[in-house]
Write a protein that holds these residues in place. Sequence first.
Motif, PDB file in Angstrom:
ATOM      1  N   VAL A   9      -8.872  -3.099   1.139  1.00 45.67           N
ATOM      2  CA  VAL A   9      -8.638  -1.859   0.389  1.00 45.67           C
ATOM      3  C   VAL A   9      -7.614  -2.084  -0.719  1.00 45.67           C
ATOM      4  O   VAL A   9      -7.813  -1.687  -1.865  1.00 45.67           O
ATOM      5  CB  VAL A   9      -8.164  -0.736   1.347  1.00 45.67           C
ATOM      6  N   LEU A  10      -6.532  -2.743  -0.379  1.00 45.99           N
ATOM      7  CA  LEU A  10      -5.477  -2.959  -1.375  1.00 45.99           C
ATOM      8  C   LEU A  10      -5.966  -3.843  -2.515  1.00 45.99           C
ATOM      9  O   LEU A  10      -5.637  -3.595  -3.683  1.00 45.99           O
ATOM     10  CB  LEU A  10      -4.238  -3.563  -0.709  1.00 45.99           C
ATOM     11  N   GLU A  11      -6.741  -4.830  -2.169  1.00 47.13           N
ATOM     12  CA  GLU A  11      -7.235  -5.716  -3.216  1.00 47.13           C
ATOM     13  C   GLU A  11      -8.209  -4.984  -4.138  1.00 47.13           C
ATOM     14  O   GLU A  11      -8.138  -5.094  -5.363  1.00 47.13           O
ATOM     15  CB  GLU A  11      -7.923  -6.925  -2.568  1.00 47.13           C
ATOM     16  N   THR A  12      -9.118  -4.212  -3.516  1.00 48.59           N
ATOM     17  CA  THR A  12     -10.070  -3.448  -4.322  1.00 48.59           C
ATOM     18  C   THR A  12      -9.335  -2.473  -5.233  1.00 48.59           C
ATOM     19  O   THR A  12      -9.656  -2.318  -6.413  1.00 48.59           O
ATOM     20  CB  THR A  12     -11.023  -2.650  -3.415  1.00 48.59           C
ATOM     21  N   LEU A  13      -8.316  -1.861  -4.650  1.00 46.26           N
ATOM     22  CA  LEU A  13      -7.542  -0.872  -5.406  1.00 46.26           C
ATOM     23  C   LEU A  13      -6.887  -1.521  -6.627  1.00 46.26           C
ATOM     24  O   LEU A  13      -6.905  -0.967  -7.729  1.00 46.26           O
ATOM     25  CB  LEU A  13      -6.486  -0.264  -4.482  1.00 46.26           C
ATOM     26  N   GLN A  24     -15.602   5.083  -5.725  1.00 41.47           N
ATOM     27  CA  GLN A  24     -16.427   4.205  -4.895  1.00 41.47           C
ATOM     28  C   GLN A  24     -15.676   3.764  -3.645  1.00 41.47           C
ATOM     29  O   GLN A  24     -16.206   3.798  -2.532  1.00 41.47           O
ATOM     30  CB  GLN A  24     -16.836   2.966  -5.695  1.00 41.47           C
ATOM     31  N   LEU A  25     -14.413   3.372  -3.884  1.00 39.40           N
ATOM     32  CA  LEU A  25     -13.577   2.948  -2.756  1.00 39.40           C
ATOM     33  C   LEU A  25     -13.410   4.094  -1.760  1.00 39.40           C
ATOM     34  O   LEU A  25     -13.476   3.912  -0.541  1.00 39.40           O
ATOM     35  CB  LEU A  25     -12.220   2.478  -3.282  1.00 39.40           C
ATOM     36  N   GLN A  26     -13.224   5.273  -2.318  1.00 40.68           N
ATOM     37  CA  GLN A  26     -13.055   6.464  -1.495  1.00 40.68           C
ATOM     38  C   GLN A  26     -14.309   6.703  -0.645  1.00 40.68           C
ATOM     39  O   GLN A  26     -14.220   6.985   0.567  1.00 40.68           O
ATOM     40  CB  GLN A  26     -12.823   7.662  -2.404  1.00 40.68           C
ATOM     41  N   GLY A  27     -15.480   6.540  -1.281  1.00 42.12           N
ATOM     42  CA  GLY A  27     -16.746   6.724  -0.561  1.00 42.12           C
ATOM     43  C   GLY A  27     -16.893   5.704   0.549  1.00 42.12           C
ATOM     44  O   GLY A  27     -17.281   6.033   1.673  1.00 42.12           O
ATOM     45  N   PHE A  42      -2.602   7.895   0.944  1.00 41.00           N
ATOM     46  CA  PHE A  42      -1.351   7.702   0.196  1.00 41.00           C
ATOM     47  C   PHE A  42      -1.537   6.666  -0.909  1.00 41.00           C
ATOM     48  O   PHE A  42      -1.175   6.894  -2.065  1.00 41.00           O
ATOM     49  CB  PHE A  42      -0.262   7.262   1.182  1.00 41.00           C
ATOM     50  N   LYS A  43      -2.143   5.520  -0.552  1.00 39.92           N
ATOM     51  CA  LYS A  43      -2.345   4.459  -1.536  1.00 39.92           C
ATOM     52  C   LYS A  43      -3.240   4.936  -2.688  1.00 39.92           C
ATOM     53  O   LYS A  43      -2.950   4.696  -3.869  1.00 39.92           O
ATOM     54  CB  LYS A  43      -2.978   3.240  -0.862  1.00 39.92           C
ATOM     55  N   LEU A  44      -4.317   5.610  -2.330  1.00 40.20           N
ATOM     56  CA  LEU A  44      -5.242   6.098  -3.357  1.00 40.20           C
ATOM     57  C   LEU A  44      -4.566   7.100  -4.279  1.00 40.20           C
ATOM     58  O   LEU A  44      -4.694   7.048  -5.498  1.00 40.20           O
ATOM     59  CB  LEU A  44      -6.463   6.751  -2.704  1.00 40.20           C
ATOM     60  N   LEU A  45      -3.818   8.005  -3.653  1.00 38.21           N
ATOM     61  CA  LEU A  45      -3.154   9.049  -4.438  1.00 38.21           C
ATOM     62  C   LEU A  45      -2.157   8.440  -5.424  1.00 38.21           C
ATOM     63  O   LEU A  45      -2.153   8.765  -6.614  1.00 38.21           O
ATOM     64  CB  LEU A  45      -2.443  10.006  -3.477  1.00 38.21           C
ATOM     65  N   SER A  56      -4.931  15.337 -11.984  1.00 32.93           N
ATOM     66  CA  SER A  56      -5.807  16.334 -11.358  1.00 32.93           C
ATOM     67  C   SER A  56      -6.582  15.727 -10.195  1.00 32.93           C
ATOM     68  O   SER A  56      -6.769  16.361  -9.160  1.00 32.93           O
ATOM     69  CB  SER A  56      -6.739  16.962 -12.378  1.00 32.93           C
ATOM     70  N   TYR A  57      -6.995  14.458 -10.362  1.00 28.71           N
ATOM     71  CA  TYR A  57      -7.710  13.848  -9.247  1.00 28.71           C
ATOM     72  C   TYR A  57      -6.746  13.529  -8.095  1.00 28.71           C
ATOM     73  O   TYR A  57      -7.104  13.647  -6.928  1.00 28.71           O
ATOM     74  CB  TYR A  57      -8.469  12.589  -9.674  1.00 28.71           C
ATOM     75  N   ALA A  58      -5.529  13.147  -8.452  1.00 34.51           N
ATOM     76  CA  ALA A  58      -4.511  12.912  -7.425  1.00 34.51           C
ATOM     77  C   ALA A  58      -4.315  14.190  -6.607  1.00 34.51           C
ATOM     78  O   ALA A  58      -4.223  14.165  -5.383  1.00 34.51           O
ATOM     79  CB  ALA A  58      -3.198  12.492  -8.072  1.00 34.51           C
ATOM     80  N   HIS A  59      -4.279  15.295  -7.331  1.00 32.34           N
ATOM     81  CA  HIS A  59      -4.093  16.565  -6.633  1.00 32.34           C
ATOM     82  C   HIS A  59      -5.280  16.861  -5.716  1.00 32.34           C
ATOM     83  O   HIS A  59      -5.120  17.377  -4.617  1.00 32.34           O
ATOM     84  CB  HIS A  59      -3.914  17.710  -7.629  1.00 32.34           C
ATOM     85  N   LEU A  60      -6.473  16.480  -6.190  1.00 33.19           N
ATOM     86  CA  LEU A  60      -7.683  16.693  -5.381  1.00 33.19           C
ATOM     87  C   LEU A  60      -7.599  15.911  -4.067  1.00 33.19           C
ATOM     88  O   LEU A  60      -7.913  16.437  -2.997  1.00 33.19           O
ATOM     89  CB  LEU A  60      -8.897  16.223  -6.195  1.00 33.19           C
ATOM     90  N   ILE A  61      -7.169  14.663  -4.179  1.00 34.59           N
ATOM     91  CA  ILE A  61      -7.022  13.847  -2.971  1.00 34.59           C
ATOM     92  C   ILE A  61      -6.069  14.528  -1.995  1.00 34.59           C
ATOM     93  O   ILE A  61      -6.344  14.662  -0.802  1.00 34.59           O
ATOM     94  CB  ILE A  61      -6.483  12.439  -3.320  1.00 34.59           C
ATOM     95  N   PHE A  62      -4.954  14.986  -2.552  1.00 35.20           N
ATOM     96  CA  PHE A  62      -3.960  15.653  -1.708  1.00 35.20           C
ATOM     97  C   PHE A  62      -4.533  16.928  -1.087  1.00 35.20           C
ATOM     98  O   PHE A  62      -4.416  17.172   0.107  1.00 35.20           O
ATOM     99  CB  PHE A  62      -2.723  15.993  -2.543  1.00 35.20           C
ATOM    100  N   HIS A  63      -5.179  17.693  -1.954  1.00 37.48           N
ATOM    101  CA  HIS A  63      -5.662  19.011  -1.551  1.00 37.48           C
ATOM    102  C   HIS A  63      -6.730  18.917  -0.473  1.00 37.48           C
ATOM    103  O   HIS A  63      -6.817  19.776   0.408  1.00 37.48           O
ATOM    104  CB  HIS A  63      -6.230  19.718  -2.779  1.00 37.48           C
TER     105      HIS A  63
END
Length: 522
Positions: A9-13, A24-27, A42-45, A56-63
């Motif tokens: 995950v970290l490498e892909t990120l 894609q990673l999220q999926g 947390f890492k994605l956000l 806005s997408y960060a907020h979506l992840i959180f939300h």
Amino acid sequence: MKRNLNEHVLETLSKCNHLNHLKQLQGYLTTLGHAHTHFYAFKLLRFCALTLSNLSYAHLIFHHHPSPNTHLFTAIITAYAAHPANHPSVLILFRHMLRSQSTRPNQFIFPHALKACPDSCAVDSLHAQIVKSGFLHYPVVQTALVDSYSKVSGGLRNAKKVFDEMSERNVVSFTAMVSGFARVGDVESAVRVFDEMPERDVPSWNALIAGCTQNGAFSQGIELFRRMIWECNRPNGVTVVCALSACGHTGMLQLGRWIHGYVSKNGFVLDSFVSNALVDMYGKCGSLGNARKVFGMNPEKGLTSWNSMINCFALHGQSDSAIAVFEQMVGWGGGMRPDEITFIGLLNACTHGGLVEQGYRYFEMMGQEYGIEPRIEHYGCLIDLLGRAGRFDEALEVVNGMSMEPDEVVWGSLLNGCKVHGRSDLAEFAAKKLVEIDPHNGGYGIMLANVYGELGQWDEVRNLWRTLKQQKSYKIPGCSWIEVDDQVHQFYSLDKSNPKTEELYGVLESLFGFRNEVIVDL
DNA sequence: CTAGGGTTAG
């Protein structure tokens, strides 16, 4: 396997450079049932907010997370705190966090939340929260509290209180206190705190120098700048910007040039801040060619860059050049949206060039094309423009049509125009308004007395002088500087103590054709 | 993962 997933995950990120990659990673994580694993969310956000700058997408992840933990709250709050426009969201999220049972604030969140406080009530409530959560003893939290208190209106007393009660004050907390005092204009106290500091670094020097220049203590700022170098602290871009501003305001072209050289020799990045400060310094010191040269070399001209250049030309009455720069700014060359300062410069340029119609047009354009509501400063410029042109009917019409109360500058500009055009009747009206606004300003009283003198109303003159003496309101003499051959000459209005007084008045007489009651060098 | 400093204006 878990370890491998983490690494994967970290490498892909780290290879993500587009939102779609992140999705894609999220999926992928969703198919594994890990979409809501706190660590991954947390890492994605964070990646989304910091690397992709997609709030806005960060907020979506959180939300979309069913149970955000402290880390997730910290990440989203950190992201919002980076932009002042999002500060309200920071406080909303913070309260949200306090309400949810499972998340407790940590010491890292408080500085962000403190930064977002709009007033001293907000700081108070966070202060209480910090005490309650047991984080008050962290020096970083204390310093953030000092800084936050000192930035909200009326909070300086509390800032000082927290500062005084701190267990371990360091260079950062001292600096926060220095700029706190500077912010309210108390340069003296700022200097006192600065002198008490056990050690100083570049930001602490900058805080004090900026404090001086922002409060009109230009010579003091320059003195400190010299002292800073003398004490072997290397100025940086921020220092240089403040010092250049001081040079501009005091006409110290020589030092300004030296700073320019220093900047070049020491490989400073000539960022927009430094470049604009140079433009302003050269412009104010009358070196328009250099101002233009530095402006031309700035690869990323921002609003301030254009405004500074326009102001330079306006200051020297080069209205055509000012207008040309404006055209370039809004045209293909700049593609900028002017702001209220742009129009102050433009209006001044028109005033100094006697371009009344043009000035009027710009005043109209400001609201119609750019949706900028005229502020009192713009009315001041417009009245100045009309007054100097002797168009008093229109000037009065503007004054009466203003949406706010006319201030000293508006009446002062009108009065000035009246003097030039010999309209003593109107002058009396304007001067009376000035005295009304600020009865203890001796300067206005003297202006009114002079108008009565013009009108031959000597009783009024005597009455006024008596009142002025009783009130002990004296005018602070007008003062200006100019640098000639490495020497700064200071001039006070009406002072005749200089040995060359006669010679100077002689020159003025030959220039104006009459004896003007101006200047003398000290 | 958290704290301090910046230009233009009648």
